[in-house]
Each structure stands twice: as C-alpha cells, then as structure tokens.
Design a protein around this motif. Structure first.
Motif, PDB file in Angstrom:
ATOM      1  N   THR A  91      -2.407  -3.408  -3.085  1.00  0.00           N
ATOM      2  CA  THR A  91      -3.411  -2.584  -2.413  1.00  0.00           C
ATOM      3  C   THR A  91      -4.594  -3.489  -2.099  1.00  0.00           C
ATOM      4  O   THR A  91      -4.529  -4.713  -2.287  1.00  0.00           O
ATOM      5  CB  THR A  91      -3.839  -1.392  -3.295  1.00  0.00           C
ATOM      6  OG1 THR A  91      -4.737  -0.559  -2.553  1.00  0.00           O
ATOM      7  CG2 THR A  91      -4.530  -1.850  -4.572  1.00  0.00           C
ATOM      8  N   SER A 132       0.834  -1.205   0.000  1.00  0.00           N
ATOM      9  CA  SER A 132       0.000   0.000   0.000  1.00  0.00           C
ATOM     10  C   SER A 132       0.872   1.259   0.000  1.00  0.00           C
ATOM     11  O   SER A 132       0.802   2.077   0.920  1.00  0.00           O
ATOM     12  CB  SER A 132      -0.925  -0.002   1.217  1.00  0.00           C
ATOM     13  OG  SER A 132      -1.803   1.093   1.181  1.00  0.00           O
ATOM     14  N   THR A 186      -8.071  -4.113   3.980  1.00  0.00           N
ATOM     15  CA  THR A 186      -7.871  -2.732   4.394  1.00  0.00           C
ATOM     16  C   THR A 186      -6.393  -2.363   4.266  1.00  0.00           C
ATOM     17  O   THR A 186      -5.548  -3.186   3.894  1.00  0.00           O
ATOM     18  CB  THR A 186      -8.291  -2.540   5.851  1.00  0.00           C
ATOM     19  OG1 THR A 186      -7.381  -3.261   6.705  1.00  0.00           O
ATOM     20  CG2 THR A 186      -9.706  -3.045   6.086  1.00  0.00           C
ATOM     21  N   HIS A 187      -6.091  -1.124   4.620  1.00  0.00           N
ATOM     22  CA  HIS A 187      -4.723  -0.616   4.553  1.00  0.00           C
ATOM     23  C   HIS A 187      -3.767  -1.463   5.382  1.00  0.00           C
ATOM     24  O   HIS A 187      -2.597  -1.608   5.032  1.00  0.00           O
ATOM     25  CB  HIS A 187      -4.708   0.832   5.048  1.00  0.00           C
ATOM     26  CG  HIS A 187      -3.382   1.501   4.942  1.00  0.00           C
ATOM     27  ND1 HIS A 187      -2.751   1.735   3.738  1.00  0.00           N
ATOM     28  CD2 HIS A 187      -2.547   1.990   5.910  1.00  0.00           C
ATOM     29  CE1 HIS A 187      -1.599   2.357   3.960  1.00  0.00           C
ATOM     30  NE2 HIS A 187      -1.454   2.513   5.272  1.00  0.00           N
ATOM     31  N   TYR A 188      -4.276  -2.055   6.457  1.00  0.00           N
ATOM     32  CA  TYR A 188      -3.421  -2.835   7.347  1.00  0.00           C
ATOM     33  C   TYR A 188      -3.576  -4.335   7.137  1.00  0.00           C
ATOM     34  O   TYR A 188      -2.589  -5.080   7.167  1.00  0.00           O
ATOM     35  CB  TYR A 188      -3.706  -2.458   8.811  1.00  0.00           C
ATOM     36  CG  TYR A 188      -3.408  -1.003   9.077  1.00  0.00           C
ATOM     37  CD1 TYR A 188      -2.099  -0.550   9.189  1.00  0.00           C
ATOM     38  CD2 TYR A 188      -4.445  -0.064   9.162  1.00  0.00           C
ATOM     39  CE1 TYR A 188      -1.821   0.794   9.396  1.00  0.00           C
ATOM     40  CE2 TYR A 188      -4.173   1.277   9.372  1.00  0.00           C
ATOM     41  CZ  TYR A 188      -2.857   1.702   9.484  1.00  0.00           C
ATOM     42  OH  TYR A 188      -2.568   3.033   9.674  1.00  0.00           O
ATOM     43  N   SER A 189      -4.793  -4.803   6.902  1.00  0.00           N
ATOM     44  CA  SER A 189      -4.972  -6.251   6.749  1.00  0.00           C
ATOM     45  C   SER A 189      -4.335  -6.787   5.477  1.00  0.00           C
ATOM     46  O   SER A 189      -3.986  -7.964   5.412  1.00  0.00           O
ATOM     47  CB  SER A 189      -6.464  -6.609   6.781  1.00  0.00           C
ATOM     48  OG  SER A 189      -7.138  -6.120   5.635  1.00  0.00           O
ATOM     49  N   ASP A 231     -10.464  -2.051   0.232  1.00  0.00           N
ATOM     50  CA  ASP A 231     -10.822  -1.169   1.339  1.00  0.00           C
ATOM     51  C   ASP A 231      -9.619  -0.379   1.851  1.00  0.00           C
ATOM     52  O   ASP A 231      -9.608   0.076   2.997  1.00  0.00           O
ATOM     53  CB  ASP A 231     -11.444  -1.983   2.488  1.00  0.00           C
ATOM     54  CG  ASP A 231     -12.761  -2.634   2.080  1.00  0.00           C
ATOM     55  OD1 ASP A 231     -13.389  -2.149   1.117  1.00  0.00           O
ATOM     56  OD2 ASP A 231     -13.157  -3.623   2.710  1.00  0.00           O
ATOM     57  N   ASP A 232      -8.623  -0.224   0.985  1.00  0.00           N
ATOM     58  CA  ASP A 232      -7.449   0.573   1.325  1.00  0.00           C
ATOM     59  C   ASP A 232      -7.851   2.050   1.443  1.00  0.00           C
ATOM     60  O   ASP A 232      -8.948   2.452   1.011  1.00  0.00           O
ATOM     61  CB  ASP A 232      -6.389   0.399   0.226  1.00  0.00           C
ATOM     62  CG  ASP A 232      -4.986   0.768   0.691  1.00  0.00           C
ATOM     63  OD1 ASP A 232      -4.841   1.314   1.798  1.00  0.00           O
ATOM     64  OD2 ASP A 232      -4.028   0.505  -0.074  1.00  0.00           O
ATOM     65  N   ILE A 233      -6.961   2.865   1.999  1.00  0.00           N
ATOM     66  CA  ILE A 233      -7.202   4.313   2.049  1.00  0.00           C
ATOM     67  C   ILE A 233      -7.431   4.812   0.629  1.00  0.00           C
ATOM     68  O   ILE A 233      -6.644   4.513  -0.288  1.00  0.00           O
ATOM     69  CB  ILE A 233      -6.007   5.022   2.704  1.00  0.00           C
ATOM     70  CG1 ILE A 233      -5.873   4.581   4.167  1.00  0.00           C
ATOM     71  CG2 ILE A 233      -6.153   6.536   2.606  1.00  0.00           C
ATOM     72  CD1 ILE A 233      -4.601   5.031   4.832  1.00  0.00           C
ATOM     73  N   LYS A 234      -8.492   5.569   0.414  1.00  0.00           N
ATOM     74  CA  LYS A 234      -8.944   5.909  -0.937  1.00  0.00           C
ATOM     75  C   LYS A 234      -7.863   6.590  -1.772  1.00  0.00           C
ATOM     76  O   LYS A 234      -7.615   6.200  -2.922  1.00  0.00           O
ATOM     77  CB  LYS A 234     -10.178   6.805  -0.873  1.00  0.00           C
ATOM     78  CG  LYS A 234     -10.766   7.133  -2.240  1.00  0.00           C
ATOM     79  CD  LYS A 234     -12.014   8.003  -2.125  1.00  0.00           C
ATOM     80  CE  LYS A 234     -12.564   8.330  -3.507  1.00  0.00           C
ATOM     81  NZ  LYS A 234     -13.764   9.212  -3.437  1.00  0.00           N
ATOM     82  N   ARG A 289      -5.083   4.116  -2.615  1.00  0.00           N
ATOM     83  CA  ARG A 289      -5.543   3.114  -3.581  1.00  0.00           C
ATOM     84  C   ARG A 289      -5.599   3.691  -4.996  1.00  0.00           C
ATOM     85  O   ARG A 289      -5.181   3.038  -5.965  1.00  0.00           O
ATOM     86  CB  ARG A 289      -6.914   2.590  -3.155  1.00  0.00           C
ATOM     87  CG  ARG A 289      -7.537   1.644  -4.167  1.00  0.00           C
ATOM     88  CD  ARG A 289      -8.847   1.066  -3.662  1.00  0.00           C
ATOM     89  NE  ARG A 289      -9.549   0.371  -4.732  1.00  0.00           N
ATOM     90  CZ  ARG A 289      -9.204  -0.811  -5.213  1.00  0.00           C
ATOM     91  NH1 ARG A 289      -8.159  -1.445  -4.727  1.00  0.00           N
ATOM     92  NH2 ARG A 289      -9.879  -1.371  -6.199  1.00  0.00           N
TER      93      ARG A 289
END
Length: 381
Positions: free
Chosen positions: A194, A166, A232-235, A197-200, A203
């Motif tokens: 990425t 990411s 997500t950004h972390y998962s 549901d990553d940070i828009k 992404r």
C-alpha cells in the motif's frame, strides 16, 4: 523525476525488444472469447529445451506492461529467471470477473466462471502451447488483487506467488488469509503493498491485514509487505512490482557482496556445499536446472582464499570443469587445491593444462604461467 523517466525509458525499451503476442481464446466457462497478451522471453525460440515460470496478470489492459517490462529488465540482469508474462484484458468485464457472493464472500456466478476459466482453461492452454515451468505467480490490483487470493484456498493452491497491489479485500479475507497461510504446507510467496496516500478504506484494511499476517509462523510461507511513503493508489504500482520481484526471487540472484561478507565469511561448514544448496533450492522452487554462474564460483573461491578452506577447492574445481568445461576455472581451482595440500607437481601440471582453455576474468594464461613458473622455481622441477 529524472530517475523515474530513465527507468520508464529502460523498461519500455526492454519490453519492445521482447516478444509480445496478442491471442484470443474461447472460454466454455465464460461462453465467450477472451483476449490475452503474452510476453515470451528474449531467447525463447533459441532455448528450445528450456521451461519458464509464468506471471498471470489480471487487469492486463493496464497492468501487463509494467509487469512485463520489469520481468524482462530483471531477467536480463539475471536477478530473476526468464519468465512468460500473460496478461488477461478485463476492461469491459472486470467487475463481473471478480464478483463474489455477499454472504460467504467467495466467487459466485460470473466470478466463479472466471475463477474456473483461469484454472481449468487458461493455464492448461499455456501448458499445452508454451514451455512452462510449475512456478506460477499471480498479480492483481485492488479489486483483482482480492480475486487472486481465492486461489490460495484450493488444495493444492493454484499459484505459488501472489503479488497484491493495494488489494481491495472482501470481508473476512484478512482472517481467511491468516488461517490459510498459517497452515499451508506448499512453498508460498505472498507480497502486499500500500502507500501513505492510498485510498483510505483500502489502506486501513491492508494495514490491518499486515498486522495479522505478520504473526504467521510458517516456514513454508515467505511474506513481504511494503508501505510506500507518498505513494498513491496508482503510483505505488510502479514501486511495488520491482520490489515484489526482488523479494520473491532473492534466492535466485547471484551471490552479493552482502551475502559474501555476512554469510560466506562466517560459514562454519563447507563453502562448496553452500553453493550446491543454493542451486538445489533454485531447482526445487522454480523448476529450473541452471548452469552455476561464474560470478558465484568466483565468490566461493574468494571465500576459500580468505578462510583458507583449501579442501573445498577440490570439489569446486571438479564442479567448475563440469559446468564450464571450456574455461580455465576448474583447472585453476584444482591447481590451488594441489598447491595448498602438498602436491606441487600436480598443481604445476594442472596450471599448465589450462593454457588451451578460455580465460575468465582475472584468470589468464599469464597467471597460469606465473603460478606454474613459481612452483618450478621453488621445487626445481
């Protein structure tokens, strides 16, 4: 959910068995001490002549453990070479370490100092104190992922592999990466990931960069991209690290059933040469002179039988005697060569000489006796 818990438990257990060291080194470039974590391979002390690739992990305070656990897990199952994993803790210094100029978007001030710390101090320190190979992979997440890519613009590039989790790219990075990867001559592995549901904003930049990099046509570059559904950004970190390892080290893995069916059974040239080329590439890319796996010998042997490429057995047998001299592998292959090329007496004696050697899989003393007796019965020896 049970799968992820099991995977976490396995990685934690593997990491716990490996040797993890905490060291503090003084940096003249930074004018301060820096803490690093180092995971050595399980057999580092006993394999005193062996050298190992390196993973340099930024954000080592939280990213080191998932990388180290996966490296230990995959190397245990021989899906990648054993490697040294080095994490740089940046909990208090992360923003300063990745600082770049707001006009040319390259590292400056504290960022330039950190850039030189890794290249001019940390890597030489590791080369001096540990048995390192030339193959080095950098790993970063968002802000630090952007930073590792600056090393691509050195000549030659400092790292051979880049794992971008990411990445929060600086302006112009997509265009610069595309230009550099289009022209670079040294072998390079570039992975980027990425999630839906990553940070828009991140992404969007990553998707745009992927479209640019997908157009790169350069045989020296191995480019990989993943867009994980629901991540997500972390998962996405937990899903991307093993995928990146699988992609980068695909040539290293044992010959798979898929390769057997799609490549070996459709080969036009020598099966023996296929095996030699595979290990030559491993040595060239990773600086590793590995013993050829018994699994790979057996895959080549199965293809020889299927395609009736009997002449390949002669060279394969001599190679097996060299690589695994205490086993009956080489004798069996040479026996099959003599048997299928009209020299039954030589075949019988070669099978008989295997009795004192170690059995391998389905190659047993009973099988050697059976092959020898069959030749005796057929030819009356």
């Amino acid at each position: 959910m049970k799968y992820y818990f099991l995977l976490f438990t396995l990685l934690f257990s593997f990491s716990a068995i490996s040797q993890v060291k905490y060291e503090t080194i003084y940096s003249e470039k930074l004018g301060e001490d820096r803490e690093i974590k180092i995971q050595l391979p399980r057999n580092y002390e006993s394999n005193s002549e062996k050298r190992y690739p390196i993973f340099i992990v930024l954000d080592g305070d939280y990213l080191f453990e998932p990388v180290a656990g996966n490296v230990d897990f995959y190397s245990y199952w021989e899906d990648m070479p054993e490697a040294i994993v080095v994490g740089i803790n940046q909990l208090e210094t992360r923003i300063d370490d990745g600082y770049f100029d707001d006009t040319n978007y390259f590292p400056s001030n504290s960022g330039a100092n950190f850039f030189e710390f890794i290249g001019l101090e940390l890597l030489p320190y590791l080369d001096t104190n540990y048995r390192t190979a030339k193959f080095v992979i950098a790993v970063g997440h968002d802000y630090t992922s952007n930073f590792i890519n600056y090393y691509l613009f050195k000549d030659p590039a400092l790292f051979q592999g880049y794992i971008n989790l990411s990445p929060d790219f600086a302006p112009m990075m997509a265009e610069r990466l595309t230009e550099k990867l289009s022209t670079i001559k040294q072998k390079t592995w570039f992975y980027m990931a990425t999630g839906t549901d990553d940070i828009k904003s991140i992404r969007e930049d990553v998707i745009y960069t992927d479209k640019q990099l997908s157009l790169v046509d350069n045989a020296a570059v191995n480019y990989y991209f993943d867009d994980f559904e629901g991540a997500t950004h972390y998962s996405l970190v937990g899903r991307a690290i093993p995928k990146a390892i699988e992609d980068i080290f695909s040539i290293y893995r044992p010959i798979s059933n898929k390769q057997y069916k799609e490549e070996l059974l459709n080969i036009e040239g020598s099966l023996y040469s296929y095996l030699i080329e595979k290990y030559n590439v491993i040595e060239e890319l990773f600086g590793l002179d590995n013993t050829i796996r018994i699994n790979d010998f057996q895959a080549i042997s199965a293809a020889i039988e299927k395609l009736e490429k009997w002449n390949d057995y002669e060279e394969l047998g001599r190679l097996a005697r060299k690589e695994h001299p205490d086993t009956m592998l080489g004798n069996y292959y040479l026996g099959r060569f003599y048997e299928e090329t009209g020299e039954p007496k030589k075949a019988m004696r070669t099978y008989q000489s295997a009795f004192l050697l170690q059995e391998v899989g389905n190659l047993t003393k009973d099988l050697m006796l059976e092959k020898s007796d069959a030749i005796k019965a057929d030819f009356g020896y």
